[in-house]
Write an enzyme that holds these catalytic residues in place. Structure first.
Site, PDB file in Angstrom:
ATOM      1  N   HIS A 293       0.861  -1.185   0.000  1.00 41.92           N
ATOM      2  CA  HIS A 293       0.000   0.000   0.000  1.00 41.92           C
ATOM      3  C   HIS A 293       0.892   1.227   0.000  1.00 41.92           C
ATOM      4  O   HIS A 293       2.115   1.105   0.038  1.00 41.92           O
ATOM      5  CB  HIS A 293      -0.985  -0.014   1.179  1.00 41.92           C
ATOM      6  CG  HIS A 293      -0.382   0.057   2.545  1.00 41.92           C
ATOM      7  ND1 HIS A 293       0.495  -0.896   3.042  1.00 41.92           N
ATOM      8  CD2 HIS A 293      -0.523   0.972   3.558  1.00 41.92           C
ATOM      9  CE1 HIS A 293       0.845  -0.574   4.273  1.00 41.92           C
ATOM     10  NE2 HIS A 293       0.250   0.551   4.606  1.00 41.92           N
TER      11      HIS A 293
ATOM     12  N   HIS B 233       1.098   3.983   2.088  1.00 45.31           N
ATOM     13  CA  HIS B 233       1.579   4.732   3.250  1.00 45.31           C
ATOM     14  C   HIS B 233       3.102   4.839   3.141  1.00 45.31           C
ATOM     15  O   HIS B 233       3.770   3.894   2.698  1.00 45.31           O
ATOM     16  CB  HIS B 233       1.183   4.009   4.558  1.00 45.31           C
ATOM     17  CG  HIS B 233      -0.257   4.210   4.932  1.00 45.31           C
ATOM     18  ND1 HIS B 233      -0.925   3.384   5.813  1.00 45.31           N
ATOM     19  CD2 HIS B 233      -1.151   5.154   4.540  1.00 45.31           C
ATOM     20  CE1 HIS B 233      -2.175   3.819   5.947  1.00 45.31           C
ATOM     21  NE2 HIS B 233      -2.336   4.881   5.189  1.00 45.31           N
TER      22      HIS B 233
ATOM     23  N   ASP C  63       5.573   4.694   5.081  1.00 50.52           N
ATOM     24  CA  ASP C  63       6.488   3.750   5.741  1.00 50.52           C
ATOM     25  C   ASP C  63       6.634   2.451   4.948  1.00 50.52           C
ATOM     26  O   ASP C  63       7.439   1.590   5.306  1.00 50.52           O
ATOM     27  CB  ASP C  63       6.065   3.474   7.198  1.00 50.52           C
ATOM     28  CG  ASP C  63       4.656   2.947   7.354  1.00 50.52           C
ATOM     29  OD1 ASP C  63       3.741   3.429   6.660  1.00 50.52           O
ATOM     30  OD2 ASP C  63       4.456   2.031   8.187  1.00 50.52           O
ATOM     31  N   HIS C  64       5.885   2.320   3.835  1.00 51.97           N
ATOM     32  CA  HIS C  64       5.972   1.106   2.999  1.00 51.97           C
ATOM     33  C   HIS C  64       6.518   1.372   1.601  1.00 51.97           C
ATOM     34  O   HIS C  64       6.774   0.421   0.863  1.00 51.97           O
ATOM     35  CB  HIS C  64       4.598   0.429   2.911  1.00 51.97           C
ATOM     36  CG  HIS C  64       4.159  -0.103   4.234  1.00 51.97           C
ATOM     37  ND1 HIS C  64       4.197  -1.444   4.561  1.00 51.97           N
ATOM     38  CD2 HIS C  64       3.729   0.550   5.347  1.00 51.97           C
ATOM     39  CE1 HIS C  64       3.788  -1.601   5.806  1.00 51.97           C
ATOM     40  NE2 HIS C  64       3.502  -0.410   6.316  1.00 51.97           N
TER      41      HIS C  64
ATOM     42  N   ASP D 219       0.366  -4.000   6.127  1.00 47.80           N
ATOM     43  CA  ASP D 219      -0.402  -3.597   7.300  1.00 47.80           C
ATOM     44  C   ASP D 219      -1.789  -4.224   7.188  1.00 47.80           C
ATOM     45  O   ASP D 219      -2.344  -4.307   6.090  1.00 47.80           O
ATOM     46  CB  ASP D 219      -0.514  -2.077   7.372  1.00 47.80           C
ATOM     47  CG  ASP D 219       0.806  -1.432   7.773  1.00 47.80           C
ATOM     48  OD1 ASP D 219       1.752  -2.165   8.107  1.00 47.80           O
ATOM     49  OD2 ASP D 219       0.881  -0.189   7.742  1.00 47.80           O
TER      50      ASP D 219
ATOM     51  N   HIS E 124       6.588  -5.234  12.020  1.00 49.79           N
ATOM     52  CA  HIS E 124       5.941  -3.914  12.018  1.00 49.79           C
ATOM     53  C   HIS E 124       5.620  -3.472  13.457  1.00 49.79           C
ATOM     54  O   HIS E 124       4.487  -3.175  13.806  1.00 49.79           O
ATOM     55  CB  HIS E 124       4.665  -3.942  11.159  1.00 49.79           C
ATOM     56  CG  HIS E 124       4.219  -2.585  10.684  1.00 49.79           C
ATOM     57  ND1 HIS E 124       3.315  -1.831  11.380  1.00 49.79           N
ATOM     58  CD2 HIS E 124       4.539  -1.836   9.605  1.00 49.79           C
ATOM     59  CE1 HIS E 124       3.103  -0.691  10.739  1.00 49.79           C
ATOM     60  NE2 HIS E 124       3.842  -0.671   9.659  1.00 49.79           N
TER      61      HIS E 124
HETATM   62 ZN    ZN Z   1      -0.253   1.416   6.561  1.00 48.80          ZN
HETATM   63 ZN    ZN Z   2       2.864   0.564   8.151  1.00 53.33          ZN
END
Ligand code: ZN
Ligand code: ZN
Length: 261
Positions: free
Chosen positions: A67, A69, A71-72, A169, A223
């Site tokens: 996805h 976001h 942080d990914h 996530d 995570h």
């Molecule tokens: Zn996320």
């Molecule tokens: Zn995340």
């Protein structure tokens, strides 16, 4: 050179989240299947971990994004910039896979940073819907996961029989069972300790229940938000999952589908 003892090798490039901590970069994983190299997510800092793991960008074949976001996927820009270096001239194409929105993301990044446009290599963007597709010697199944509107989990099954699943996530959803059914290793988020569940995320007990329902052979919890430190996450998971459990840390390496299983 000794023959590899595993059909597939997993390296954790980032076991952390959007919250910066000293020893965990945000999400990223490397799968080595023969001489193929796939990344699942590329959170900020994970390119450095890739280098620490001894993998050159010259050898990176594909990136699967769960996805968007940051942080990914925030190392996508630095990846595209680095690949323009003459150091990597003549390398093969890079394939990037993600839910619809990938093209717009790359277009927007390239508008802001024109020097991300590919030079000296081919970039192939693949917007994927839930379903199955092939990368190199592997079959990848994308499964919709409850987190953002278009989050995908990925199951990677190598031609040699080894398999790994990545939740990205995830909040509670039956699709996690489909994703990880009978898999050799299930890399699943457990963002916060039991009793401190966040919307859109799981806890070790919940993660372990999904791994047990799926019949996964091994569970890797990952995570971890800072709240996880000091909690016995393994014990919480072991109460619900009888297979082997590992707690991810950056640069953890695990054989997947080892011989003699
Ligand atoms: Zn996320
Ligand atoms: Zn995340």
């Amino acid at each position: 050179m000794t023959a590899p003892t595993a059909a597939m090798q997993l390296t954790v490039l980032g076991s952390g989240t959007a919250i910066p901590v000293a020893d965990r970069f945000p999400a990223g994983y490397l799968l080595a299947i023969g001489d193929r190299r796939l990344m699942v997510d590329c959170g900020p800092g994970t390119l450095r971990r890739l280098a620490q793991a001894g993998t050159s960008l010259r050898d990176l074949d594909a990136v699967l994004l769960t996805h968007y976001h940051t942080d990914h996927c925030a190392d996508l820009g630095p990846l595209l910039f680095a690949l323009r270096s003459p150091l990597f001239a003549g390398r093969g194409p890079l394939h990037v896979f993600g839910a619809p929105g990938l093209q717009r993301l790359v277009d927007t990044l390239t508008q802001a940073w024109p020097w991300l446009a590919p030079r000296g290599y081919e970039l192939h963007l693949h917007e994927v819907l839930p379903g199955t597709f092939a990368i190199a010697d592997a079959t990848v199944t994308a499964v919709p996961i409850r987190h953002t509107a278009q989050s995908l989990g990925y199951r990677v099954a190598a031609a040699n029989g080894a398999s790994a699943a990545f939740s990205g996530d995830a909040d509670e959803c039956d699709e996690l069972v489909e994703l990880a059914r009978g898999v050799d290793v299930f890399v699943c988020e457990a963002a916060t300790p039991d009793g401190q569940k966040l919307d859109g995320h799981l806890t070790p007990s919940l993660t372990a229940r999904f791994a047990a329902r799926a019949g996964a052979r091994q569970l890797v919890l990952t995570h971890f938000y800072p709240e996880c430190e000091g909690h016995d996450l393994r014990a919480a998971a072991a109460a619900h999952f009888g297979g082997s459990i590992a707690l991810a840390h950056d640069l953890l390496q695990l054989p997947v589908g080892a011989r003699g299983r």
